[in-house]
Write an enzyme that holds these catalytic residues in place. Structure first.
Site, PDB file in Angstrom:
ATOM      1  N   ASP A  33       0.851  -1.187   0.000  1.00 40.89           N
ATOM      2  CA  ASP A  33       0.000   0.000   0.000  1.00 40.89           C
ATOM      3  C   ASP A  33       0.891   1.243   0.000  1.00 40.89           C
ATOM      4  O   ASP A  33       1.899   1.312   0.701  1.00 40.89           O
ATOM      5  CB  ASP A  33      -0.906  -0.001   1.238  1.00 40.89           C
ATOM      6  CG  ASP A  33      -2.052   0.974   1.119  1.00 40.89           C
ATOM      7  OD1 ASP A  33      -3.203   0.535   1.022  1.00 40.89           O
ATOM      8  OD2 ASP A  33      -1.787   2.206   1.121  1.00 40.89           O
ATOM      9  N   ILE A  34       0.498   2.224  -0.797  1.00 44.07           N
ATOM     10  CA  ILE A  34       1.304   3.445  -0.939  1.00 44.07           C
ATOM     11  C   ILE A  34       1.261   4.302   0.327  1.00 44.07           C
ATOM     12  O   ILE A  34       2.157   5.131   0.551  1.00 44.07           O
ATOM     13  CB  ILE A  34       0.817   4.239  -2.180  1.00 44.07           C
ATOM     14  CG1 ILE A  34       1.921   5.107  -2.738  1.00 44.07           C
ATOM     15  CG2 ILE A  34      -0.442   5.036  -1.883  1.00 44.07           C
ATOM     16  CD1 ILE A  34       1.621   5.669  -4.126  1.00 44.07           C
ATOM     17  N   ASN A  91     -12.828  -3.246   2.578  1.00 48.17           N
ATOM     18  CA  ASN A  91     -13.845  -2.208   2.629  1.00 48.17           C
ATOM     19  C   ASN A  91     -14.746  -2.352   1.402  1.00 48.17           C
ATOM     20  O   ASN A  91     -14.257  -2.514   0.285  1.00 48.17           O
ATOM     21  CB  ASN A  91     -13.188  -0.824   2.633  1.00 48.17           C
ATOM     22  CG  ASN A  91     -12.286  -0.636   3.841  1.00 48.17           C
ATOM     23  OD1 ASN A  91     -12.641  -1.033   4.938  1.00 48.17           O
ATOM     24  ND2 ASN A  91     -11.118  -0.055   3.630  1.00 48.17           N
ATOM     25  N   GLU A  99     -12.290   3.264  -1.133  1.00 45.70           N
ATOM     26  CA  GLU A  99     -11.850   4.387  -1.967  1.00 45.70           C
ATOM     27  C   GLU A  99     -11.558   3.954  -3.400  1.00 45.70           C
ATOM     28  O   GLU A  99     -11.799   4.719  -4.331  1.00 45.70           O
ATOM     29  CB  GLU A  99     -10.593   5.028  -1.367  1.00 45.70           C
ATOM     30  CG  GLU A  99     -10.858   5.721  -0.033  1.00 45.70           C
ATOM     31  CD  GLU A  99      -9.574   6.142   0.660  1.00 45.70           C
ATOM     32  OE1 GLU A  99      -8.473   5.952   0.087  1.00 45.70           O
ATOM     33  OE2 GLU A  99      -9.678   6.655   1.786  1.00 45.70           O
ATOM     34  N   VAL A 100     -10.985   2.786  -3.555  1.00 50.75           N
ATOM     35  CA  VAL A 100     -10.612   2.317  -4.903  1.00 50.75           C
ATOM     36  C   VAL A 100     -11.605   1.222  -5.320  1.00 50.75           C
ATOM     37  O   VAL A 100     -11.694   0.175  -4.663  1.00 50.75           O
ATOM     38  CB  VAL A 100      -9.171   1.781  -4.927  1.00 50.75           C
ATOM     39  CG1 VAL A 100      -8.831   1.266  -6.322  1.00 50.75           C
ATOM     40  CG2 VAL A 100      -8.187   2.864  -4.493  1.00 50.75           C
ATOM     41  N   HIS A 104     -10.230  -5.506  -3.388  1.00 48.03           N
ATOM     42  CA  HIS A 104      -8.926  -5.736  -2.777  1.00 48.03           C
ATOM     43  C   HIS A 104      -9.084  -6.132  -1.319  1.00 48.03           C
ATOM     44  O   HIS A 104     -10.033  -5.722  -0.652  1.00 48.03           O
ATOM     45  CB  HIS A 104      -8.021  -4.509  -2.889  1.00 48.03           C
ATOM     46  CG  HIS A 104      -8.632  -3.233  -2.381  1.00 48.03           C
ATOM     47  ND1 HIS A 104      -9.531  -2.499  -3.113  1.00 48.03           N
ATOM     48  CD2 HIS A 104      -8.468  -2.573  -1.217  1.00 48.03           C
ATOM     49  CE1 HIS A 104      -9.895  -1.433  -2.429  1.00 48.03           C
ATOM     50  NE2 HIS A 104      -9.281  -1.455  -1.265  1.00 48.03           N
ATOM     51  N   HIS A 106      -6.906  -5.898   2.214  1.00 48.84           N
ATOM     52  CA  HIS A 106      -5.750  -5.341   2.922  1.00 48.84           C
ATOM     53  C   HIS A 106      -5.192  -6.423   3.847  1.00 48.84           C
ATOM     54  O   HIS A 106      -5.942  -7.027   4.622  1.00 48.84           O
ATOM     55  CB  HIS A 106      -6.164  -4.162   3.809  1.00 48.84           C
ATOM     56  CG  HIS A 106      -6.744  -2.989   3.082  1.00 48.84           C
ATOM     57  ND1 HIS A 106      -6.045  -1.820   2.871  1.00 48.84           N
ATOM     58  CD2 HIS A 106      -7.972  -2.786   2.546  1.00 48.84           C
ATOM     59  CE1 HIS A 106      -6.820  -0.951   2.240  1.00 48.84           C
ATOM     60  NE2 HIS A 106      -8.002  -1.507   2.034  1.00 48.84           N
TER      61      HIS A 106
END
Ligand code: AMP
Length: 120
Positions: A33-34, A91, A99-100, A104, A106
């Site tokens: 993760d960025i 999420n 958000e994206v 995905h 995490h």
């Protein structure tokens, strides 16, 4: 809601933007993760175009789903967090804080994590 082919993870999959890759095969990509929220914070995504958990589990084939989840413990083991423990979060949608809009998971670990859910 239809899949947005310009979302940031779709662009990573098309190699239009780079990622710090941890694992890749024909169906799965994992990368750091960025903006990490823990000492270890990896995102694990299917390569198929699925918006979120719900979309993945209602649209993906049984083989894609089985393959995806089989890779998560392998990736966790490769990162050395099996003994120390880790947390998986996905999420989903607006209230889930997504958000994206590409599915995905995490993978968080590498240190004691805080409360499971923040303030509502
Ligand atoms: P979510 O809120 O569950 O949709 O999580 C999206 C995650 O993607 C956040 O933790 C971001 O920090 C992360 N993120 C956004 N852009 C990038 C990127 N280019 N490379 C890696 N992680 C990213």
């Amino acid at each position: 809601m239809s899949y947005d082919f310009n979302n940031i993870f779709a662009r990573i999959l098309r190699q239009e933007i780079p990622c710090n890759k941890v694992f890749e095969d024909e169906k799965v990509l994992a990368f750091h993760d960025i903006n990490p929220k823990a000492p270890l914070h990896i995102l694990i995504i299917p390569k198929g175009s699925y918006i979120n958990f719900h979309d993945f589990h209602t649209q993906a084939s049984a083989d894609e789903i089985t393959h995806f989840y089989a890779k998560i413990p392998e990736i966790a083991a490769s990162q050395g967090v099996l003994d120390s423990g880790y947390r998986l979060i996905s999420n989903c949608g607006l209230n889930g804080g997504q958000e994206v809009p590409h599915y995905h998971v995490h993978l968080l670990g590498g240190g004691k994590l805080g409360a499971m859910v923040g303030n509502v």
